[in-house]
Design an enzyme around this catalytic site. Structure first.
Site, PDB file in Angstrom:
ATOM      1  CD1 TRP A  22       5.370  -0.015  -2.518  1.00 18.61           C
ATOM      2  CD2 TRP A  22       4.049  -1.124  -1.090  1.00 18.61           C
ATOM      3  NE1 TRP A  22       5.168   0.778  -1.417  1.00 18.61           N
ATOM      4  CE2 TRP A  22       4.364   0.135  -0.534  1.00 18.61           C
ATOM      5  CE3 TRP A  22       3.237  -1.992  -0.364  1.00 18.61           C
ATOM      6  CZ2 TRP A  22       3.893   0.540   0.725  1.00 18.61           C
ATOM      7  CZ3 TRP A  22       2.767  -1.593   0.888  1.00 18.61           C
ATOM      8  CH2 TRP A  22       3.094  -0.348   1.414  1.00 18.61           C
ATOM      9  CG  ASP A  55       0.146  -2.238  -6.448  1.00 24.53           C
ATOM     10  OD1 ASP A  55      -0.492  -1.178  -6.600  1.00 24.53           O
ATOM     11  OD2 ASP A  55       0.823  -2.481  -5.434  1.00 24.53           O
ATOM     12  CE  LYS A  62       0.871   5.215  -3.010  1.00 30.15           C
ATOM     13  NZ  LYS A  62       1.652   5.650  -1.893  1.00 30.15           N
TER      14      LYS A  62
HETATM   15  C1  LIG Z   1       2.850   0.417  -5.075  1.00 26.69           C
HETATM   16  C2  LIG Z   1       2.088   0.333  -3.796  1.00 26.69           C
HETATM   17  N1  LIG Z   1       1.338  -0.764  -3.554  1.00 26.69           N
HETATM   18  C3  LIG Z   1       0.619  -0.886  -2.435  1.00 26.69           C
HETATM   19  C4  LIG Z   1       0.625   0.090  -1.461  1.00 26.69           C
HETATM   20  C5  LIG Z   1      -0.199  -0.082  -0.221  1.00 26.69           C
HETATM   21  O1  LIG Z   1      -1.281   0.755  -0.330  1.00 26.69           O
HETATM   22  P1  LIG Z   1      -2.370   0.963   0.813  1.00 26.69           P
HETATM   23  O2  LIG Z   1      -1.720   1.747   1.874  1.00 26.69           O
HETATM   24  O3  LIG Z   1      -3.469   1.677   0.090  1.00 26.69           O
HETATM   25  O4  LIG Z   1      -2.801  -0.376   1.284  1.00 26.69           O
HETATM   26  C6  LIG Z   1       1.375   1.246  -1.669  1.00 26.69           C
HETATM   27  C7  LIG Z   1       1.394   2.318  -0.654  1.00 26.69           C
HETATM   28  O5  LIG Z   1       2.068   3.280  -0.738  1.00 26.69           O
HETATM   29  C8  LIG Z   1       2.120   1.366  -2.855  1.00 26.69           C
HETATM   30  O6  LIG Z   1       2.857   2.457  -3.087  1.00 26.69           O
END
Ligand SMILES: Cc1ncc(COP(=O)(O)O)c(C=O)c1O
Length: 383
Positions: free
Chosen positions: A101, A170, A194
């Site tokens: 991520w 994030d 989550k």
């Molecule tokens: C740490 C992290 N950042 C970003 C995301 C992407 O999130 P989204 O699906 O809400 O765009 C996730 C998805 O699991 C994640 O775990």
């Protein structure tokens, strides 16, 4: 009967919340309609919206000088919105490339402006986070972006960088499971699906004083200031997700808020790590101890065949969505705030009995976990 759902997101939500939602679904508080059928300008919805904002502020101890926004597009849209708003001409952004991520956030920022990796965990297969003195910050850097918990690799920042640069975080996969030193952060964001509620909602917390100096020449939905000026009601918000999130936040407050959740997360992930460490090498975690996630516990058995047998056996016991992300394989137990203690106990119990039968297949009454590796629990467990 509800399964023990270890999905990485969307994931299990508190049963009490689900039952309340069910009870209110057709007639929300005497309105004669569902909350998903009413105007987002109605007094009934406005009360839901305000309550969710207030509960988020209360639970996460967000100070008054930060604004909370409820946006759509998940955390992924924030990968773009953050640099679009914060990166002005002549400045650059540093990213901790700590896992899948963090790498994704950097890629999107680099598509917009000058963004670079201040540290890259890939050469060590994303098994740990950096220390502050490993961060290579260039002159004219506007912010340092971190991913507090890498959901796929199962690593977390035990403490946030203490450096002379504003942080952007994030926190999608450990939101509201740990306190945040807000004074160090210009902006924090995360998808709700989550620890907070249903997918379709991103919660962004931004230092209010920055809103006026952000890029103004962006389309309206992409401008954080535009959302702040309208209290996240510039357009139709994801009302259902916000409504359920409000209920989850109330549930969380009653269990001690972030402090309660932090203790809960350490205790429950600790029980699974204990089962790994006490297995005499049968289970292995690739993650360096100090960086082990309290939300996503990743581990392996001695072989891919036994991993598959583990997943199949677990599914039969009602322990679902334990398959590691397709990019890394293995096993991943996501233990978010709403996972029950019973679920964790059942997982630990299964790990113990599987290890015993894996060492001595004859002891497993039903099957030999080493043999029919082809089946396993087909899907990987979310993001
Ligand atoms: C740490 C992290 N950042 C970003 C995301 C992407 O999130 P989204 O699906 O809400 O765009 C996730 C998805 O699991 C994640 O775990």
């Amino acid at each position: 009967m509800r399964a023990h759902n270890f999905c990485a997101g969307p994931c299990t939500l508190p049963l009490d919340v689900m039952e309340e939602v069910q009870a209110e679904l057709l007639d929300f508080r005497g309105s004669g309609m569902s909350v998903i059928e009413m105007s987002h300008r109605s007094p009934e919805y406005e009360a839901v919206h305000e309550e969710a904002l207030t509960l988020f502020r209360e639970n996460a101890a967000v100070p008054e000088n930060h604004t909370i926004l409820f946006l759509q597009g998940g955390a992924t849209l924030q990968f773009a919105i953050v640099p679009m708003n914060l990166l002005v001409e002549g400045s650059s952004a540093a990213y901790v490339r700590s896992g899948t991520w963090g790498a994704g956030a950097l890629k999107d920022a680099a598509a917009w402006g000058a963004a670079y990796a201040a540290w890259d965990g890939e050469p060590r297969s994303f098994t740990r986070m950096p220390s502050d003195d490993e961060l290579e910050i260039r002159p004219d850097t506007r912010y340092l972006h971190i991913t507090s918990n890498e959901t796929i690799e199962g690593i977390r920042m035990g403490s946030f960088p203490d450096i002379d640069l504003p942080l952007v975080g994030d926190m999608s996969s450990d939101y509201l499971s740990r306190p945040v030193p807000w004074e160090r952060f210009d902006l924090v964001y995360g998808g709700a699906q989550k620890n907070l509620g249903p997918a379709g909602l991103a919660v962004v917390v931004v230092r209010t004083s920055l809103l006026d100096s952000m890029n103004q020449d962006l389309p309206s939905y992409l401008r954080l200031g535009a959302h702040a000026g309208k209290n996240s009601l510039m357009n139709t918000p994801s009302m259902f997700a916000i409504y359920v999130t409000g209920k989850v936040l109330r549930w969380m407050r009653d269990l001690g808020g972030v402090v309660g959740m932090e203790e809960r997360a350490a205790r429950r992930s600790g029980a699974v790590y204990e089962a790994i460490d006490g297995s005499e090498g049968f289970y292995r975690s690739p993650v360096e101890r100090a960086h082990r996630s309290h939300m996503n516990v990743v581990f392996r058995t001695p072989s891919d065949e036994l991993d598959a047998a583990f997943l199949e056996g677990a599914e039969k016991e009602g322990l679902l969505n334990l398959k590691g992300h397709r990019s890394v394989g293995g096993i991943r137990a996501s233990i978010y705030n709403a996972m029950t203690d019973d679920g964790v106990d059942a997982l630990v119990g299964f790990m113990t009995s599987f290890r015993d039968s894996g060492r001595d297949p004859g002891r497993d009454p039903g099957r030999d976990p080493g043999r029919d590796s082809g089946r396993g629990s087909g899907r990987d467990a979310g993001r």
